[in-house]
Design a protein around this motif. Sequence first.
Motif, short mmCIF file in Angstrom:
data_model
loop_
_atom_site.label_atom_id
_atom_site.label_comp_id
_atom_site.label_asym_id
_atom_site.label_seq_id
_atom_site.Cartn_x
_atom_site.Cartn_y
_atom_site.Cartn_z
N HIS A 245 64.00 7.53 13.72
CA HIS A 245 63.95 8.13 15.05
C HIS A 245 62.50 8.32 15.50
O HIS A 245 62.17 8.09 16.67
CB HIS A 245 64.67 9.48 15.04
N GLU A 246 61.63 8.74 14.58
CA GLU A 246 60.23 8.93 14.93
C GLU A 246 59.57 7.61 15.33
O GLU A 246 58.76 7.56 16.27
CB GLU A 246 59.49 9.55 13.74
N ARG A 248 61.08 4.99 16.66
CA ARG A 248 61.56 4.63 17.99
C ARG A 248 60.87 5.44 19.07
O ARG A 248 60.51 4.91 20.14
CB ARG A 248 63.08 4.82 18.05
N GLU A 249 60.68 6.72 18.83
CA GLU A 249 60.00 7.56 19.81
C GLU A 249 58.55 7.14 19.98
O GLU A 249 58.03 7.09 21.10
CB GLU A 249 60.09 9.02 19.38
N ALA A 252 58.46 3.96 22.01
CA ALA A 252 58.80 4.20 23.42
C ALA A 252 57.63 4.81 24.18
O ALA A 252 57.51 4.62 25.40
CB ALA A 252 60.02 5.12 23.51
N GLU A 253 56.76 5.52 23.48
CA GLU A 253 55.63 6.18 24.13
C GLU A 253 54.42 5.26 24.31
O GLU A 253 53.45 5.65 24.96
CB GLU A 253 55.23 7.42 23.33
#
Length: 259
Positions: A245-246, A248-249, A252-253
């Motif tokens: 999840h980290e 992917r985040e 995305a940033e």
Amino acid sequence: MELNGVSPTVDDVKALALTNYGHFTSMLVEDRRVRGLTHHLSRLSRDSRQLFGVDLDIEQVRQYVRDALAGQSTPVVVRVTVYDPNLGLGNIGSEADPQVLVTTRPASLKDAPPMTLGTVSYKREDPSVKHVGLYGAMKNRRFVQREGFDDALFLNPDGTISEIATSNIGFIRGDQIVWPRSEILLGVTMRLLDQGLEDSSTTETLTLADLSEMDAAFATNAATGIRPVAGIDNGEWPTDFPLLHELREMYAEIPGEVV
């Protein structure tokens, strides 16, 4: 589909089917921005020199992409293919005048679902070049899909892990990202992630026996971003591992560059 900014004829594109000599890059365009655009353009420039012995006008390529995006309001995947329509089987050694074919397709607006991989012994020809010669990769993808997997994970002749048919693969061990140390096509998404990870990533020579030490796995691709790997052959991994999840985040940033 546009060749040098205009609609191509059948004769213009038949060399891709009959000769199949060229290279390409694919990129996700959102709001006319691309993560890692500079890397995509650098790849096109580098591969043009290697395959054709000529420099590519990168600013002209950008204009062709902008032209192809006219009227597009939703995310799309843009593929830029560079080839010479006048090169055939008999004159492949002639001086080249590569042309730029830009195609677009709708991008998925959802996160790519977890995938399973079947292993095959295969090494792409000229693996550092994103060339259009996809026969071997697609043959092996077809084989493993007919066995019930989503894609093929390539193993070198010595059994070491390299890459997925059209993606890179990474592994998570604790709080560290482990990339296979192998001769591969270094993808733009993999490169952007690695730049953000700094000291928390490493490359290692990996075999299937080493995978028991890994907590999770993922694929990287410019069109789909980061995609969890649920299993390789008979092995399984969790697809909700926190570091996934980290990643992917973090991806995305990453700000996109304006085409």
